[in-house]
Design an enzyme around this catalytic site. Sequence first.
Site, PDB file in Angstrom:
ATOM      1  N   CYS A  32       0.834  -1.197   0.000  1.00 37.83           N
ATOM      2  CA  CYS A  32       0.000   0.000   0.000  1.00 37.83           C
ATOM      3  C   CYS A  32       0.873   1.252   0.000  1.00 37.83           C
ATOM      4  CB  CYS A  32      -0.887   0.045   1.244  1.00 37.83           C
ATOM      5  SG  CYS A  32      -1.920  -1.404   1.498  1.00 37.83           S
ATOM      6  N   ASP A 439      25.387  34.849  -8.788  1.00 38.14           N
ATOM      7  CA  ASP A 439      24.334  35.276  -9.697  1.00 38.14           C
ATOM      8  C   ASP A 439      23.807  36.648  -9.271  1.00 38.14           C
ATOM      9  OD1 ASP A 439      22.168  34.011 -11.774  1.00 38.14           O
ATOM     10  OD2 ASP A 439      21.207  35.342 -10.333  1.00 38.14           O
TER      11      ASP A 439
END
Length: 507
Positions: A32, A439
């Site tokens: 399950c 950056d």
Amino acid sequence: MDFWQRYRAIDARDTRFDGQFYTAVRTTGIYCRPSCPARTPKAVNVTFYETSAAAHDAGYRACKRCLPEAVPGTPAWNIRQDLAGRAMRLINDGVINRHGVGGLAARLGYSSRQLNRILTHEFGAGPLSLARASRAQTARTLLVSTAMKLADIAFASGFSSVRQFNDTMVEVFAMTPTAVRATARHHRYPAAATSLTLSLPYREPFDPGIFSFLAVRAIPGIEAGTPTSYARTLQLPHGGARFSVTYDGGAPGRPLTLTIGAVDLRDLPVLLSRVRRLFDLDADPVAIDSALSQEPRLAASVADAPGIRMPGAVDPQELLIRAMIGQQITVAAARTALTQLAAAGSPSLVPGEGLERLFPTSAEIAEAGYSLLRGPQRRIDAIRSAASALAGGHLEFGYGDDLPGLGAKLLPLAGVGPWTVGYVAMRVLGAPDVFLANDAAVRNGIKALAPAHSQDRHGTGLPGVAANPDFREVSPWRSYATMHLWRAAAAPKSTQRVPAVPEKAML
């Protein structure tokens, strides 16, 4: 997670762990998902498996009540940069279906025997079993979501014959394909001669900002996007394809819907895998947000945009070219350059909805496409050199690489530096712990998220707090921290707390 952590998760029926492990119960012979609504089994009867394939090989069948195959996949394949994680990324991309176990092993630099031994040790199942489980999951999705003919579903899922398809479905689900189709809980989308429509499962919350990220970078004729939709053409192993994804935040369940306008059925599993990677649908946003919200510089952004996703890449070679073009210029300028380059691409054989071209191949760029680019000659030469290496087979990289290996392949290229490697790792490998410290938009995002009057010399926005500039506190989720900072940098100036410099292109 150890046994008892997993057991507590299934006792709480915690949906966050669906797809991340599977619960097999010896007394019932079924496995399950963690959130299965059935009564929690006794701990002595439970065995946990990393993959559904391992449960299959151990003799368990899928639960008919919780449908453990109908869940998002595990984010572990992106987090893990070891051989097992790399192999699973390639298996999900259909490499075994196209090239067999030998082809997969060759890409990873191992023998077939070694690969089988390692994957069996890590997952309890070998590469063939893992590929079969992937085919079964694709087949189940098509059975319950479409009205396709069973034979078409068999071949679209990667099975070599209808008999193999039938046998696998019975073995995995203890039901025939027709019986699996009858379990559909929702209305199936009608079949159409030219399209398929599928629902894409994901873990909530989901921030639709990824659509805006893709939309502002969309190349006309190849891509189209809005704040809630994205569409594009794409070249796959057996031919061209066209797809669109839409998000309906106002509908029950806030569905993500994939509409496939055209595709060779043999490429369907590849397309499904790449779309899921593009939208980062196997991520665990609760775990990510929980870690990021502990960082004072990110807490407000996480509250504003829970469930932020990290855009992936549907074509690794294309992404490298886009990254090289987008370095050191704005998003708008990069989009203009890429629109010019798109003229070198071939017309799509499956045009529609304003999408009539394919992104240029590396060979097309190396032969003539580079002449369409403008700007510094050194950058143009670098792009042509990279395209030539890709076209000639001298440079090969993709979903099966790890971060060090990717750097070793890309850094020797002219015009490629650490920023490019990090960006490609984020979007191609799905690497979750990349932080692009140099950056410009990242630096600006840090400023935008902090009140102007509280900036200190550490750039934290918190007086007296000497936070690490590389955001190591939120590891291993720094790629998602980068997404929050890019989001802040791209926000309209009227909503920012401090002025911003132009965003660096992140294409």
